[in-house]
Design an enzyme around this catalytic site. Structure first.
Site, PDB file in Angstrom:
ATOM      1  N   ARG A 259      46.144   8.563 -28.782  1.00  0.00           N
ATOM      2  CA  ARG A 259      44.819   7.963 -28.675  1.00  0.00           C
ATOM      3  C   ARG A 259      44.834   6.597 -29.347  1.00  0.00           C
ATOM      4  O   ARG A 259      45.494   6.396 -30.370  1.00  0.00           O
ATOM      5  CB  ARG A 259      43.751   8.831 -29.363  1.00  0.00           C
ATOM      6  CG  ARG A 259      43.329  10.071 -28.598  1.00  0.00           C
ATOM      7  CD  ARG A 259      42.572   9.721 -27.326  1.00  0.00           C
ATOM      8  NE  ARG A 259      42.056  10.887 -26.641  1.00  0.00           N
ATOM      9  CZ  ARG A 259      42.740  11.604 -25.758  1.00  0.00           C
ATOM     10  NH1 ARG A 259      43.991  11.294 -25.475  1.00  0.00           N
ATOM     11  NH2 ARG A 259      42.187  12.651 -25.159  1.00  0.00           N
TER      12      ARG A 259
ATOM     13  N   HIS B  31      46.618   4.299 -20.179  1.00  0.00           N
ATOM     14  CA  HIS B  31      46.280   5.697 -20.481  1.00  0.00           C
ATOM     15  C   HIS B  31      46.576   6.588 -19.266  1.00  0.00           C
ATOM     16  O   HIS B  31      45.757   7.415 -18.866  1.00  0.00           O
ATOM     17  CB  HIS B  31      44.817   5.813 -20.898  1.00  0.00           C
ATOM     18  CG  HIS B  31      44.551   7.005 -21.770  1.00  0.00           C
ATOM     19  ND1 HIS B  31      43.545   7.040 -22.689  1.00  0.00           N
ATOM     20  CD2 HIS B  31      45.172   8.217 -21.859  1.00  0.00           C
ATOM     21  CE1 HIS B  31      43.538   8.204 -23.319  1.00  0.00           C
ATOM     22  NE2 HIS B  31      44.522   8.936 -22.825  1.00  0.00           N
TER      23      HIS B  31
ATOM     24  N   GLU C 143      39.914   0.490 -23.623  1.00  0.00           N
ATOM     25  CA  GLU C 143      40.688   0.798 -22.430  1.00  0.00           C
ATOM     26  C   GLU C 143      39.927   0.443 -21.159  1.00  0.00           C
ATOM     27  O   GLU C 143      38.821   0.952 -20.964  1.00  0.00           O
ATOM     28  CB  GLU C 143      41.075   2.283 -22.429  1.00  0.00           C
ATOM     29  CG  GLU C 143      42.029   2.626 -23.557  1.00  0.00           C
ATOM     30  CD  GLU C 143      42.434   4.089 -23.622  1.00  0.00           C
ATOM     31  OE1 GLU C 143      43.359   4.416 -24.378  1.00  0.00           O
ATOM     32  OE2 GLU C 143      41.815   4.909 -22.909  1.00  0.00           O
TER      33      GLU C 143
END
Length: 349
Positions: free
Chosen positions: A246, A294, A275
């Site tokens: 994360r 991600h 993100e």
């Protein structure tokens, strides 16, 4: 309201079709798909009559009003459970759910294989300078192959920060490459870390000995900013940093400084504070960084596994069974009471 109908709501973000197909086979389960960018009042109406909210785990793709906190819970008193669409649950205030008697479940392990493979891929891409070679070959001529010389990962030491579902798979893959594996995990005793394929170590020892440090722990108050300037400075000169965990666990500015100084040889980053990161992000300007959006868990197989796991768990929970991946187990007795009020029968202990 029909007490026999169990209502599930999700937004129209992409999810593998297996989720909807599985719920459609249950005669007493009704799935409603709300439009994320549509009429907010219609979405609220759907949530207010829902018993289960299947929520995206990605905080940057879900507007704040649809994330699960005290405001949403107060507005949705029929809600019995929140099901995260991944192993993480960044969009869910678990403490608020527990206070409201709402069960929280996740899909831990559903995409572990995908994330583990991506972790090894990032290690190889950085160590063997694959992305650098690709960019250079598309834009330049007159350079030598030796100018892109990298390092093998075989024989090197890998340090895993966390050895849960994903970390233990990474350990197995790394050993197949001939790597020595160290791991730190405060939730596991030393014997269990060994059983999962790694030598136990504390974090300070791990960062000093590892040629590659790879992060596989959740983001919480204990891990936020854990990989900071001090820990990057303690890493071996020429080491590599990888994170598929994360954003927020590592200090992005400190990492950029360490890479620019030449202390670290490179980084493979799948997760970011924001993100996607802004185009002008300092880490994106460094050729030593292999950057992805991600996507470590976003394989066809990984997404299908997570969707199937989520659907099965929702069906079991609505049938009154205790879910196998209950994030807040202390809520269960309260959940049973609220379930009985909703459906006229008390679920199993």
């Amino acid at each position: 309201m029909d007490r026999a109908v169990k209502r599930v709501v999700r937004f129209d973000l992409w999810i593998d079709p297996v989720f909807d197909e599985r719920l459609a086979r249950e005669p007493d389960v009704a799935l409603e798909v709300a439009a994320l960018n549509g009429d907010a009042s219609a979405a609220w109406a759907a949530l207010e009559r829902a018993h289960v909210y299947q929520v995206s785990a990605a905080r940057n793709e879900l507007p704040a009003q649809w994330q699960v906190g005290e405001a949403l819970l107060a507005r949705c008193p029929r809600l019995l459970a929140v099901s995260s669409g991944g192993a993480g649950y960044d969009t869910v205030d678990v403490d608020a759910c527990t206070r409201a008697g709402v069960a929280v479940v996740n899909q831990a392990g559903g995409n572990a294989a995908a994330v583990a493979e991506m972790t090894i891929g990032l290690m190889l891409a950085v160590s063997r300078r694959i992305a650098e070679s690709d960019r250079k070959l598309r834009s330049e001529r007159g350079f030598s192959r030796e100018s892109l010389m990298g390092h093998d990962i075989g024989g090197k030491t890998l340090g895993l920060v966390g050895i849960g579902h994903i970390g233990r798979r990474v350990a197995a893959l790394a050993r197949a490459f001939g790597m020595r594996v160290l791991a730190v995990d405060p939730l596991l005793p030393a014997d269990e870390i060994r059983a999962r394929g790694a030598e136990p170590a504390d974090l300070d020892t791990l960062v000093k000995q590892a040629d590659v440090v790879s992060v596989h722990c959740p983001l919480d108050e204990a891990t936020r900013g854990m990989m900071d300037a001090r820990r990057f400075a303690a890493m071996k000169p020429g080491a590599i940093f990888v994170s598929t965990a994360r954003g927020g666990i590592h200090d992005e500015a400190a990492l950029a400084d360490s890479l620019r100084s030449g202390h670290l040889a490179g980084a493979g980053l799948d997760v970011w504070d924001e993100e996607p990161p802004p185009l002008e992000h300092p880490l994106l300007a460094l050729p030593k960084v292999v950057a992805t959006f991600h996507t470590a868990g976003v394989s066809h197989e990984g997404r299908r596994n997570v969707a199937a796991m989520a659907a099965d768990q929702v069906v079991e929970l609505l049938a009154g069974l205790r879910p196998p991946r209950l994030v807040n187990p202390e809520v269960w007795e309260r959940f049973r009471e609220r379930y009985a009020q909703a459906f006229g029968r008390r679920p199993g202990a």
